[in-house]
Design an enzyme around this catalytic site. Structure first.
Site, PDB file in Angstrom:
ATOM      1  N   SER A   1       0.892  -1.106  -0.005  1.00  0.00           N
ATOM      2  CA  SER A   1       0.016  -0.119  -0.002  1.00  0.00           C
ATOM      3  C   SER A   1       0.711   1.100  -0.042  1.00  0.00           C
ATOM      4  CB  SER A   1      -0.718  -0.126   1.306  1.00  0.00           C
ATOM      5  OG  SER A   1      -0.250  -0.203   2.426  1.00  0.00           O
TER       6      SER A   1
ATOM      7  N   ASN B   1      -2.450  -2.227  12.934  1.00  0.00           N
ATOM      8  CA  ASN B   1      -3.804  -1.983  12.765  1.00  0.00           C
ATOM      9  C   ASN B   1      -4.172  -0.651  13.701  1.00  0.00           C
ATOM     10  OD1 ASN B   1      -3.629  -4.541  11.716  1.00  0.00           O
ATOM     11  ND2 ASN B   1      -4.661  -5.639  13.106  1.00  0.00           N
TER      12      ASN B   1
ATOM     13  N   THR C   1     -39.269  27.180 -11.485  1.00  0.00           N
ATOM     14  CA  THR C   1     -39.611  25.760 -11.018  1.00  0.00           C
ATOM     15  C   THR C   1     -39.876  24.883 -12.301  1.00  0.00           C
ATOM     16  OG1 THR C   1     -42.056  26.247 -10.748  1.00  0.00           O
ATOM     17  CG2 THR C   1     -40.747  26.745  -8.861  1.00  0.00           C
ATOM     18  N   HIS C   2     -39.604  23.573 -12.235  1.00  0.00           N
ATOM     19  CA  HIS C   2     -39.800  22.959 -13.438  1.00  0.00           C
ATOM     20  C   HIS C   2     -39.140  23.228 -14.752  1.00  0.00           C
ATOM     21  CE1 HIS C   2     -43.069  20.941 -11.052  1.00  0.00           C
ATOM     22  NE2 HIS C   2     -43.363  22.234 -10.690  1.00  0.00           N
TER      23      HIS C   2
ATOM     24  N   SER D   1     -13.011  25.472 -28.874  1.00  0.00           N
ATOM     25  CA  SER D   1     -13.130  24.165 -29.696  1.00  0.00           C
ATOM     26  C   SER D   1     -12.131  23.996 -30.545  1.00  0.00           C
ATOM     27  CB  SER D   1     -14.559  24.189 -30.336  1.00  0.00           C
ATOM     28  OG  SER D   1     -14.489  23.372 -31.238  1.00  0.00           O
TER      29      SER D   1
ATOM     30  N   LYS E   1     -16.812  29.066 -30.522  1.00  0.00           N
ATOM     31  CA  LYS E   1     -17.206  28.449 -29.175  1.00  0.00           C
ATOM     32  C   LYS E   1     -16.222  28.988 -28.255  1.00  0.00           C
ATOM     33  CE  LYS E   1     -19.776  25.176 -28.542  1.00  0.00           C
ATOM     34  NZ  LYS E   1     -19.730  23.929 -28.827  1.00  0.00           N
TER      35      LYS E   1
ATOM     36  N   ASN F   1     -16.498  27.450 -24.251  1.00  0.00           N
ATOM     37  CA  ASN F   1     -17.206  26.309 -23.504  1.00  0.00           C
ATOM     38  C   ASN F   1     -17.045  26.439 -22.099  1.00  0.00           C
ATOM     39  OD1 ASN F   1     -18.121  25.169 -26.061  1.00  0.00           O
ATOM     40  ND2 ASN F   1     -16.409  24.092 -26.066  1.00  0.00           N
TER      41      ASN F   1
ATOM     42  N   GLU G   1     -18.766  22.054 -16.355  1.00  0.00           N
ATOM     43  CA  GLU G   1     -18.791  20.583 -16.632  1.00  0.00           C
ATOM     44  C   GLU G   1     -18.169  19.489 -15.959  1.00  0.00           C
ATOM     45  OE1 GLU G   1     -19.159  20.327 -21.261  1.00  0.00           O
ATOM     46  OE2 GLU G   1     -19.295  22.431 -21.119  1.00  0.00           O
TER      47      GLU G   1
ATOM     48  N   TYR H   1      -9.981  -6.194  12.629  1.00  0.00           N
ATOM     49  CA  TYR H   1      -9.095  -5.726  11.430  1.00  0.00           C
ATOM     50  C   TYR H   1      -9.316  -6.569  10.379  1.00  0.00           C
ATOM     51  CZ  TYR H   1      -5.646  -4.081   7.966  1.00  0.00           C
ATOM     52  OH  TYR H   1      -5.101  -3.759   6.740  1.00  0.00           O
TER      53      TYR H   1
ATOM     54  N   GLN I   1      -7.666  -1.848   3.933  1.00  0.00           N
ATOM     55  CA  GLN I   1      -6.442  -1.467   3.107  1.00  0.00           C
ATOM     56  C   GLN I   1      -7.207  -0.229   1.843  1.00  0.00           C
ATOM     57  OE1 GLN I   1      -2.578  -2.549   2.891  1.00  0.00           O
ATOM     58  NE2 GLN I   1      -2.887  -2.849   0.732  1.00  0.00           N
TER      59      GLN I   1
ATOM     60  N   LYS J   1      -8.186   3.592   1.956  1.00  0.00           N
ATOM     61  CA  LYS J   1      -7.319   5.114   1.740  1.00  0.00           C
ATOM     62  C   LYS J   1      -7.547   5.606   0.329  1.00  0.00           C
ATOM     63  CE  LYS J   1      -4.435   2.795   3.998  1.00  0.00           C
ATOM     64  NZ  LYS J   1      -5.358   2.065   4.727  1.00  0.00           N
TER      65      LYS J   1
HETATM   66  N1  ARG Z   1      -1.563  -1.389   4.962  1.00  0.00           N
HETATM   67  C1  ARG Z   1      -2.542  -1.546   5.816  1.00  0.00           C
HETATM   68  C2  ARG Z   1      -3.651  -0.848   5.798  1.00  0.00           C
HETATM   69  O1  ARG Z   1      -3.661  -0.115   5.068  1.00  0.00           O
HETATM   70  C3  ARG Z   1      -2.014  -1.423   7.218  1.00  0.00           C
HETATM   71  C4  ARG Z   1      -2.316  -2.438   8.329  1.00  0.00           C
HETATM   72  C5  ARG Z   1      -1.828  -3.644   8.148  1.00  0.00           C
HETATM   73  N2  ARG Z   1      -2.168  -4.605   9.140  1.00  0.00           N
HETATM   74  C6  ARG Z   1      -2.302  -5.853   8.909  1.00  0.00           C
HETATM   75  N3  ARG Z   1      -2.480  -6.558   9.946  1.00  0.00           N
HETATM   76  N4  ARG Z   1      -1.761  -6.484   7.643  1.00  0.00           N
HETATM   77  O2  ARG Z   1      -4.569  -1.332   6.451  1.00  0.00           O
END
Ligand code: ARG
Length: 461
Positions: free
Chosen positions: A22, A109, A154-155, A276, A282, A284, A289, A316, A321, A324
């Site tokens: 990660s 964790n 409205t509408h 364009s 144009k 735009n 958008e 956990y 993971q 993120k």
């Molecule tokens: N990269 C892991 C995550 O984002 C970190 C925690 C890892 N923990 C584990 N027991 N493998 O969740």
């Protein structure tokens, strides 16, 4: 070599290694990871879990790592499994056995959970600041255009006259709620999971209140299983972001409409429009958008998070993971949209004459005509019926309520006299709507100043 090499007889398959890693997306939490570790080591030293002098060495080493990362003297190893492993490995490379004491009474964790909370708390504050920046621009524009009459819809049908300032302040209200929503989310996520360890806390005599307060949390999370597996805060932040993006998207849609020749209520600055490749004429509204399009992306991130969390058993699981990338993408999307949207609104040219011309068509003063009769004693439903007939007559003859001769008014009701023309003038219509929350210029001024005063106390961009 992996942290767990002692238990294993083989290296991790290289493709699995990439799959499992990660570092490419959690390295953006490097600073928070180090701050969390400094608090943890400080607390371990104070509680006598590790020697004070070793805790001090660890903290100094971590600060150096952070400084080296910031200066560029140290770069993050893309081969590391994650940011936590990288920082601990680097510390151990620098301090030897002392570095190896950092992970006492801790697991990745609770570490990743604290990093993410710290990181997102900062991001929420930054997003809030940007939102306040947009609201400020809206208030300034609203003051400028407090008396510019435009058709309210409205509408998507012209309905009743409003002022452009009033219309802009409707968005200011939405964005105020959006900013507030981040404060609410932060209040609920403001608890420190450190000390939850892998899932079941620890036998070491640690002080969880201390790490929580060192890191600026309002207290520790009260259940270790929850501490490592709760991602409500990701769901909540992604929801807050999605709502704000929906508001931006509605606004963006109106900007697109207003720029069209069909409306021409505004013209975007050249610096915030595109041309364009084939059509020379144009101009735009690409930015608006894109903002509208990116709202789908933010909602997608939120959906990813909900689908990922649904049915996860305690505590956990590696599924977590996946939190993120989705939550970071949502944060980045809103940030990026606000960065482009706010100056686009700030620099747009408003064309009040065109708004006024559009307001003159579509019989948007019909309600006021009925209200005129009500003022003369007629029951509203009868007045409504008569005004409907007047409008139908105007349409037949290509007239408006302003140009319809008084004799024709009188044919429908003897209550009409010269004063009807004043009563249905658009300026009279908006000025009269001075009820709290209404479009009257006075009210717009009062509301814009109220919001600006509110913002005065808040940090903004
Ligand atoms: N990269 C892991 C995550 O984002 C970190 C925690 C890892 N923990 C584990 N027991 N493998 O969740």
């Amino acid at each position: 070599m992996k942290l767990w090499a002692g238990r294993f007889h083989k290296e991790l398959d290289s493709k699995v290694n990439d799959f499992n890693s990660s570092i490419s997306f959690d390295s953006r939490m490097a600073q928070e990871d180090i701050e969390g570790s400094i608090a943890h080591a400080t607390m371990l030293g104070e509680c006598g879990v590790i020697e004070q002098h070793e805790a001090q060495k660890i903290c100094a080493g971590l600060k150096e790592i952070l400084a080296d990362l910031k200066s560029g003297a140290l770069s993050i190893d893309p081969e590391a499994e994650d940011i936590h492993t990288f920082v601990e490995g680097e510390l151990t490379a620098r301090l030897g056995d002392t570095g190896k004491r950092l992970h006492t009474a801790r697991s990745r964790n609770d570490q990743v959970a604290v990093d993410l909370r710290l990181h997102l708390k900062k991001q929420c504050a930054a997003l809030q600041k940007q939102i306040y920046g947009l609201i400020r621009v809206l208030c300034q524009k609203a003051l400028e255009h407090r008396a510019d009459v435009m058709p309210g819809y409205t509408h998507m049908q012209r309905a009743q006259p409003v002022t452009f300032g009033h219309h802009l302040l409707a968005y200011a209200e939405m964005f105020l709620r959006d900013a507030d929503r981040f404060s609410d989310a932060v209040k609920r996520m403001d608890f420190c999971p450190l000390g939850s360890c892998a899932l079941a806390g620890t036998t070491y005599p640690i002080n969880r209140e201390r790490t929580a307060s060192l890191l600026g949390f309002s207290g520790p999370v009260q259940n270790s299983l929850d501490g490592v597996s709760d991602r409500d805060f990701c769901l909540e932040i992604a929801s807050c972001i999605s709502i704000a993006m929906v508001h931006l998207s509605r606004f963006a849609e109106e900007v697109v409409l207003w720029c069209s020749w069909e409306f021409k209520f505004i013209e975007l600055d050249d610096a915030f429009s595109t041309g364009s490749s084939i059509m020379p004429q144009k101009k735009n509204p690409d930015i608006a958008e894109l903002v509208r399009g990116k709202s789908g992306r933010a909602i997608g991130d939120m959906t990813t998070l909900f689908a990922m969390m649904k049915g996860l058993p305690l505590a956990y699981n590696k599924d977590l993971q996946e939190d993120k990338e989705a939550v970071f993408d949502a944060v980045d999307t809103l940030k990026l949209c606000l960065t482009a949207f706010t100056p686009m609104i700030d620099t747009m040219k408003v064309l009040p004459k065109n708004m006024r011309a559009a307001a003159a068509k579509g019989f948007i003063n019909a309600t006021d005509c009925a209200d005129y009769l009500v003022g003369k004693g007629m029951p509203f439903r009868t007045a409504y019926q008569i005004t409907g007939e007047l409008v139908a007559g105007c349409i037949e003859q290509g007239l408006t309520l302003e140009t319809l001769p008084l004799e024709q008014y009188k044919e429908h009701s003897e209550l009409f006299d010269e004063s009807v023309y004043d009563a249905i003038s658009l300026e009279h219509c908006v000025n009269g709507r001075n009820v709290l929350g209404g479009p009257a210029p006075k009210n717009v001024e009062m509301q814009a100043n109220r919001i600006l005063k509110l913002l005065g106390a808040k940090p903004h961009d």
